[in-house]
Design a protein around this motif. Structure first.
Motif, PDB file in Angstrom:
ATOM      1  N   PRO A  46       0.834  -1.200   0.000  1.00 18.32           N
ATOM      2  CA  PRO A  46       0.000   0.000   0.000  1.00 18.32           C
ATOM      3  C   PRO A  46       0.876   1.261   0.000  1.00 18.32           C
ATOM      4  CG  PRO A  46      -0.755  -1.562   1.657  1.00 18.32           C
ATOM      5  CD  PRO A  46       0.553  -2.072   1.149  1.00 18.32           C
ATOM      6  N   ALA A  47       0.477   2.243  -0.803  1.00 21.87           N
ATOM      7  CA  ALA A  47       1.308   3.431  -1.001  1.00 21.87           C
ATOM      8  C   ALA A  47       1.618   4.148   0.313  1.00 21.87           C
ATOM      9  CB  ALA A  47       0.623   4.382  -1.977  1.00 21.87           C
ATOM     10  N   SER A  48       0.617   4.249   1.161  1.00 23.91           N
ATOM     11  CA  SER A  48       0.845   5.018   2.389  1.00 23.91           C
ATOM     12  C   SER A  48       1.849   4.313   3.299  1.00 23.91           C
ATOM     13  CB  SER A  48      -0.473   5.233   3.122  1.00 23.91           C
ATOM     14  OG  SER A  48      -1.162   4.011   3.228  1.00 23.91           O
ATOM     15  N   ASP A  49       1.787   2.977   3.365  1.00 22.48           N
ATOM     16  CA  ASP A  49       2.742   2.231   4.193  1.00 22.48           C
ATOM     17  C   ASP A  49       4.165   2.405   3.693  1.00 22.48           C
ATOM     18  OD1 ASP A  49       0.431   1.405   5.264  1.00 22.48           O
ATOM     19  OD2 ASP A  49       0.667  -0.731   4.803  1.00 22.48           O
ATOM     20  N   ILE A  50       4.301   2.339   2.376  1.00 21.93           N
ATOM     21  CA  ILE A  50       5.653   2.402   1.828  1.00 21.93           C
ATOM     22  C   ILE A  50       6.247   3.787   2.005  1.00 21.93           C
ATOM     23  CG2 ILE A  50       6.980   2.268  -0.334  1.00 21.93           C
ATOM     24  CD1 ILE A  50       5.577  -0.285  -0.932  1.00 21.93           C
ATOM     25  N   ALA A  51       5.412   4.815   1.874  1.00 24.92           N
ATOM     26  CA  ALA A  51       5.923   6.170   2.086  1.00 24.92           C
ATOM     27  C   ALA A  51       6.359   6.347   3.540  1.00 24.92           C
ATOM     28  CB  ALA A  51       4.853   7.195   1.729  1.00 24.92           C
ATOM     29  N   LYS A  52       5.581   5.788   4.460  1.00 29.36           N
ATOM     30  CA  LYS A  52       5.874   5.968   5.884  1.00 29.36           C
ATOM     31  C   LYS A  52       7.005   5.071   6.352  1.00 29.36           C
ATOM     32  CE  LYS A  52       1.396   6.876   7.469  1.00 29.36           C
ATOM     33  NZ  LYS A  52       0.486   5.761   7.407  1.00 29.36           N
ATOM     34  N   SER A  53       6.936   3.801   5.948  1.00 27.28           N
ATOM     35  CA  SER A  53       7.959   2.890   6.445  1.00 27.28           C
ATOM     36  C   SER A  53       8.439   1.953   5.348  1.00 27.28           C
ATOM     37  CB  SER A  53       7.402   2.078   7.618  1.00 27.28           C
ATOM     38  OG  SER A  53       6.203   1.455   7.216  1.00 27.28           O
ATOM     39  N   PRO A  54       9.295   2.477   4.486  1.00 27.96           N
ATOM     40  CA  PRO A  54       9.839   1.640   3.428  1.00 27.96           C
ATOM     41  C   PRO A  54      10.658   0.501   4.025  1.00 27.96           C
ATOM     42  CG  PRO A  54      11.044   3.719   3.581  1.00 27.96           C
ATOM     43  CD  PRO A  54       9.862   3.838   4.477  1.00 27.96           C
ATOM     44  N   LEU A  55      10.606  -0.669   3.389  1.00 28.72           N
ATOM     45  CA  LEU A  55      11.369  -1.808   3.903  1.00 28.72           C
ATOM     46  C   LEU A  55      12.677  -1.984   3.154  1.00 28.72           C
ATOM     47  CD1 LEU A  55       8.561  -4.520   4.279  1.00 28.72           C
ATOM     48  CD2 LEU A  55       9.696  -3.242   6.100  1.00 28.72           C
ATOM     49  N   HIS A  56      12.606  -1.972   1.853  1.00 29.66           N
ATOM     50  CA  HIS A  56      13.788  -2.287   1.058  1.00 29.66           C
ATOM     51  C   HIS A  56      14.807  -1.141   1.113  1.00 29.66           C
ATOM     52  CE1 HIS A  56      16.279  -3.494  -2.352  1.00 29.66           C
ATOM     53  NE2 HIS A  56      15.722  -4.692  -2.221  1.00 29.66           N
ATOM     54  N   PRO A  57      16.088  -1.490   1.255  1.00 26.83           N
ATOM     55  CA  PRO A  57      17.100  -0.426   1.313  1.00 26.83           C
ATOM     56  C   PRO A  57      17.067   0.505   0.103  1.00 26.83           C
ATOM     57  CG  PRO A  57      18.055  -2.525   1.924  1.00 26.83           C
ATOM     58  CD  PRO A  57      16.664  -2.818   1.473  1.00 26.83           C
ATOM     59  N   TYR A  58      16.709  -0.027  -1.085  1.00 27.25           N
ATOM     60  CA  TYR A  58      16.635   0.854  -2.248  1.00 27.25           C
ATOM     61  C   TYR A  58      15.497   1.865  -2.084  1.00 27.25           C
ATOM     62  CZ  TYR A  58      15.587   2.743  -6.787  1.00 27.25           C
ATOM     63  OH  TYR A  58      15.305   3.623  -7.794  1.00 27.25           O
ATOM     64  N   THR A  59      14.336   1.373  -1.655  1.00 27.48           N
ATOM     65  CA  THR A  59      13.212   2.292  -1.458  1.00 27.48           C
ATOM     66  C   THR A  59      13.569   3.375  -0.447  1.00 27.48           C
ATOM     67  OG1 THR A  59      11.862   0.301  -1.685  1.00 27.48           O
ATOM     68  CG2 THR A  59      10.714   2.335  -1.142  1.00 27.48           C
ATOM     69  N   LYS A  60      14.247   2.952   0.626  1.00 31.31           N
ATOM     70  CA  LYS A  60      14.647   3.937   1.641  1.00 31.31           C
ATOM     71  C   LYS A  60      15.556   4.994   1.042  1.00 31.31           C
ATOM     72  CE  LYS A  60      14.321   0.828   5.560  1.00 31.31           C
ATOM     73  NZ  LYS A  60      15.048  -0.104   6.426  1.00 31.31           N
ATOM     74  N   ALA A  61      16.529   4.539   0.260  1.00 33.39           N
ATOM     75  CA  ALA A  61      17.474   5.480  -0.342  1.00 33.39           C
ATOM     76  C   ALA A  61      16.759   6.414  -1.317  1.00 33.39           C
ATOM     77  CB  ALA A  61      18.582   4.720  -1.058  1.00 33.39           C
TER      78      ALA A  61
END
Ligand SMILES: Nc1ncnc2c1ncn2[C@@H]1O[C@H](COP(=O)(O)OP(=O)(O)OP(=O)(O)O)[C@@H](O)[C@H]1O
Ligand SMILES: Nc1ncnc2c1ncn2[C@@H]1O[C@H](COP(=O)(O)OP(=O)(O)OP(=O)(O)O)[C@@H](O)[C@H]1O
Ligand code: SF4
Ligand SMILES: [Mg+2]
Ligand SMILES: [Mg+2]
Lengths: 332, 333
Positions: free
Chosen positions: A244-259
Motif C-alpha cells: 500500500p502506497a501510504s505504508d511504503i511512504a511511511k515505512s519503506p522496507l527495502h534499502p533501495y526504497t529507503k534510499a
C-alpha cells in the motif's frame, strides 16, 4: 478482494542486441484489480516502460524476447487470455480500446502530420463506430484535461502545442477509448503542479465512475502517495518492494526504497547537497550474481563478511508479510 | 555586468491562417525582461503553455524574437548573422524538453556527441574519444553503450545523453528545459549535484525550466514565474517560496504534492480555465482565476514592480505587499 483485471505471472523480457541477450525485466509477478491505481517507481532504466509496453505487446519483436511468463487480461472472466499467445488481430482489439496508453514522450504517440482533432476522433470512432457528436466529445475531452480554448486548439498540429499541452492531448486521446486499464507512463512530468493536480483528479474521478484500473509510472513520490492505492518499486529489472502506497511512504522496507525516498528534495527546506545513492545501476549485461542492489546498498555495507556473502551470491526472493512484499535478505 | 541581459522580448507564432479573416498572432512571450548573472541559476516555472520553452528557444535563436534584445556578454544575440551565430552557439546550449525529439534516431550516442565536439572544439580524435567516455560516465551512463542508438535507451537515459551533449562544449549558459523531470529521484539528485559541481568549477550559468518546485528551489538562486507569456514574479528563491508576492505563485506552491499525506497543507484550487494566449484577458492576465482579484484587476494591467517581501523581489500584482506572512501553506511541513 476486488476483481482482478490484469495478472502478470513470472514475466521476463529481454532484448537481443548484437548477438547478446540483455535481460530488461526479470520474473515479474503482480496483479491489478478493477478500480485500483497502482504506481510503479524505480531507477531510470529499471524496466518500468518496458514492462508497461509489454501489457499490450507494444514492444517491437525482435529485438524483444519474452523469455518466460504470462500476461492475463482481462483476468477473472472467461474472455481472459494470455496476451503473449494472442494473435495480432486479437491484440489490436485490445490496444487503445481495452488498454490505453499515455506515453512518456509525446513525440512517440502523437503523429506529427495529423491535427489533434483527427487523432482523438480516430480513437473515439474506433471505440464506437456509431458515435455521433465526435466533435463535441473531442472538445469535451480536451477541456477536461485543461486545454484552454479547445475548439481552436484541436485544430493545431502537435508541434504547435507546448510540451504540456501535447501531454494533455495524449491523455485526452487515451481517455477517449474509455479503457478498462489506463497505462500512464509519466503522464504529468511536463505539467505544472496545478494542472498536474487537475489531471490526476480527473483520472481518479474516471476511476471512481467507471472502475477503470490505472497503472501509473512516475518519479514523483508525492504523486504516488496522493494518488496511488498501491505502489511497486523496481530496481534493475526486479520488483523489489510492493505494498500500500501510504505504508511504503511511511515505512519503506527495502534499502533501495529507503534510499530513493531520502533523495527527494524537501520542499521548503534548504540543503547543501541532495542525497544520492552511491554508484550507478548496473547495466543489464553486468548484473551482479546476487541481489542487484548489492554494491550500492548501505544495509549490506554495514554487515559482516559472511552476511554480505549471501547478498553477493544469492538473489533474494520476494518475501510477503502482511500484504507487503520485499526482495531483500535482511530487511523483511 | 550580467552574463545575459534580456530586454523586452516578445515572441509570436502565426496561427489560424485560413480562408476567413486575417492571420492571427499568438503571443507566446510578451515583453519579457530579466538578466542572468555569470555562474547563477535562474529557475523558471509557470503554467504549462505559459511560454517557458518559447522563451528558451528564442534566447538561443531557434525562434525569432518579434522584438527585444538579448545581450550575451556584450553581444546582442538577435543581431548576429548566421556565421557569427554558429561560432557563438558553443557558448549557449539547450537541453530540450522532449529528449526523443531532440536526438537524431539514426545517430548513435557516440556520433551525436562527437559531432558537437568536432564542430566546436579543436580536440584530436583520441581526445574526443576520451572526452566522450568521461562525459557519459559523468551523467551516469555506461561508456560501453556509446554505440547504441537513442531507442535502445530508457527515457531517463536519453535525457542524460542530451545533458552530456550540452555539457560537451563547456558552454557559458545552458537553457535546460525540464532536464530532470524524466529522471527518478536518485538519478535526478545525482544530475543536480553534478550540474552544481560544474557550476562551482566553471562558473556556468543555467536557465533552469522545471515544474518540480522543490527541485527549482534547491538549484536556483533566483526564481522567475511566468503566466500567459508574462513574468508575474521574480526574486530570490527563498523569498519567492517563503513569501510569494503573487497569487498565482501562491497557488503553485500550495499544489506541490507532498509525500506525507495530510500535513495540513491546503491546496488553493484555481477556478476556471486557463485563458488562451490568442486572446489574453484584459487587465491582469491572471484576474479571471485569481482569488484576490478586484475590479481594478480586470481593467488595468499591473506592472512588474518591486515588492517589499524581499530584496530583488518583483511581482506583477497590485496587491503584492498585502500577502506577506499569509502564505501559511508551508507551515504544515
Ligand atoms: N529496444 C531496446 N534495445 C535494447 N535495450 C533496450 C531497448 N529498450 C529498452 N532497453 C533497455 O531496457 C532497460 C529498461 O528500459 P525502460 O525503458 O523500461 O526503463 P524505465 O524504467 O522506463 O526508465 P526511465 O525511468 O528512464 O524511463 C534499459 O536498460 C534500456 O536501456
Ligand atoms: N510552433 C508553434 N506554433 C504555434 N503555436 C505555438 C508553437 N509553439 C508553441 N506554441 C504556443 O505557444 C504557447 C507557449 O508554448 P510553450 O511551448 O512556450 O509553453 P511552455 O511554457 O514551455 O509549456 P510546457 O510547460 O507545457 O512545456 C502555447 O500556447 C503553445 O500552444
Ligand atoms: S493583480 Fe489582481 S488578478 Fe492579478 S494576481 Fe494580483 S490580485 Fe490577482
Ligand atoms: Mg520509462
Ligand atoms: Mg515547454
Amino acid at each position: 478482494m476486488k476483481e482482478k483485471i490484469l495478472q502478470i505471472e513470472n514475466l521476463s523480457i529481454a532484448f537481443s542486441v548484437g548477438g547478446e541477450i540483455l535481460p530488461a525485466v526479470d520474473s515479474l509477478s503482480f496483479s491489478v484489480s478493477k478500480g485500483e491505481i497502482l504506481a510503479i517507481v524505480g531507477e531510470s532504466g529499471c524496466g518500468k516502460t518496458v514492462s508497461c509496453l509489454s501489457f499490450a505487446r507494444l514492444l517491437p519483436e525482435p529485438p524483444t524476447i519474452y523469455t518466460s511468463g504470462s500476461i492475463i487480461f482481462p483476468t477473472g472472466t472467461s474472455a481472459g487470455k494470455n496476451i503473449l499467445s494472442m494473435s495480432a488481430r486479437e491484440i489490436r482489439k485490445i490496444r487503445g480500446k481495452k488498454i490505453s496508453y499515455v506515453f512518456q514522450e509525446p513525440s512517440v504517440s502523437l503523429n506529427p502530420v495529423f491535427r489533434i482533432y483527427d487523432q482523438i476522433a480516430e480513437v473515439i470512432c474506433l471505440r464506437d463506430d456509431e458515435a455521433d457528436d465526435v466533435r463535441e466529445e473531442v472538445i469535451y475531452l480536451l477541456s477536461k484535461v485543461g486545454i484552454p480554448d479547445p475548439a481552436s486548439k484541436m485544430k493545431a498540429y502537435p508541434h504547435e502545442l507546448s510540451g504540456g499541452m501535447q501531454q494533455r492531448a495524449m491523455i485526452a486521446m487515451a481517455l477517449a477509448g474509455k479503457p478498462d486499464l489506463l497505462v500512464a507512463d509519466e503522464p504529468t512530468t511536463a505539467l505544472d503542479v496545478t494542472i498536474q493536480a487537475q489531471i490526476l483528479e480527473l483520472i481518479k474521478n474516471i476511476r471512481d465512475e467507471s472502475g477503470m484500473a490505472v497503472i501509473i509510472v512516475t518519479h514523483n513520490l508525492g504523486i504516488v502517495s496522493e494518488m496511488a492505492d498501491n505502489v511497486m518499486v523496481m530496481y534493475a529489472g526486479h520488483l523489489v518492494e510492493k505494498g500500500p502506497a501510504s505504508d511504503i511512504a511511511k515505512s519503506p522496507l527495502h534499502p533501495y526504497t529507503k534510499a530513493l525516498i531520502s533523495a527527494v528534495p524537501q520542499f521548503g527546506h534548504e540543503m547543501e547537497k541532495l542525497n544520492t545513492i552511491p554508484g550507478t545501476v548496473p547495466s543489464p549485461s553486468k548484473y551482479p550474481k546476487g541481489c542487484r542492489f548489492y554494491g550500492r546498498c548501505s544495509l549490506a555495507d554495514s554487515l559482516g563478511h559472511d552476511e554480505k556473502r549471501l547478498c553477493a551470491e544469492n538473489i533474494p526472493i520476494l518475501h510477503e508479510t502482511k500484504a507487503r512484499f520485499c526482495r531483500c535478505h535482511y530487511s523483511k | 555586468m550580467p552574463l545575459l541581459k534580456v530586454e523586452n522580448i516578445t515572441t509570436t507564432y502565426p496561427v489560424g491562417k485560413g480562408w476567413f479573416g486575417p492571420l492571427k498572432h499568438l503571443h507566446a512571450v510578451r515583453d519579457v525582461s530579466f538578466h542572468i548573472e555569470k555562474g547563477e541559476t535562474l529557475g523558471l516555472v509557470g503554467e504549462s503553455g505559459c511560454g517557458k520553452s518559447s522563451l528558451g528557444r528564442t534566447l538561443i535563436r531557434l525562434e525569432k524574437a518579434q522584438s527585444g534584445k538579448a545581450v550575451f556578454d556584450r553581444t546582442n544575440i538577435f543581431s548576429l548573422n548566421s556565421s557569427e551565430l554558429r561560432k557563438f552557439r558553443r557558448r549557449f546550449q539547450m537541453i530540450f524538453q522532449d529528449p526523443y525529439a531532440s536526438l537524431n534516431p539514426r545517430m548513435s550516442v557516440r556520433s551525436a556527441i562527437d559531432e558537437v565536439l568536432r564542430v566546436h572544439s579543436a580536440l584530436s580524435k583520441e581526445q574526443r574519444e576520451r572526452r566522450l567516455a568521461s562525459l557519459l560516465e559523468m551523467v551516469g551512463l555506461d561508456p560501453s553503450h556509446a554505440d547504441r542508438y537513442p531507442h535502445q535507451f530508457s527515457g531517463g537515459q536519453r535525457q542524460r545523453i542530451c545533458i552530456a551533449r550540452a555539457l560537451a562544449v563547456e558552454p557559458d549558459l545552458i537553457v535546460a528545459d525540464e532536464p530532470v523531470s524524466s529522471l527518478d529521484v536518485s538519478v535526478q539528485a545525482q544530475i543536480i549535484n553534478l550540474l552544481q559541481e560544474i557550476q562551482n568549477k566553471t562558473g556556468i550559468a543555467y536557465l533552469f525550466i522545471a515544474h518540480d518546485l522543490a527541485v527549482v528551489e534547491h538549484i536556483s538562486r533566483r526564481i522567475m514565474v511566468m503566466y500567459l507569456g508574462r513574468i508575474v514574479e521574480i526574486g530570490e528563491s527563498r523569498s519567492i517560496i517563503r513569501n510569494p508576492a503573487h497569487p498565482y505563485t501562491m497557488a503553485l506552491i500550495s499544489a506541490v504534492p507532498a509525500i506525507d499525506r495530510g500535513t495540513g497543507r491546503k491546496r488553493i484550487i484555481l477556478p476556471g480555465d486557463v485563458p488562451s494566449p490568442l486572446n489574453p484577458p484584459k487587465g491582469c492576465p491572471f484576474h479571471p482565476r485569481c482569488p484576490a482579484a478586484t475590479g481594478r484587476c480586470s481593467k488595468e494591467e499591473p506592472p512588474l514592480a518591486l515588492s517589499m517581501n524581499g530584496k530583488e523581489h518583483y511581482s506583477a500584482c497590485f496587491y503584492r505587499d498585502d500577502f506577506y506572512g499569509k502564505m501559511s501553506v508551508l507551515s504544515g511541513n
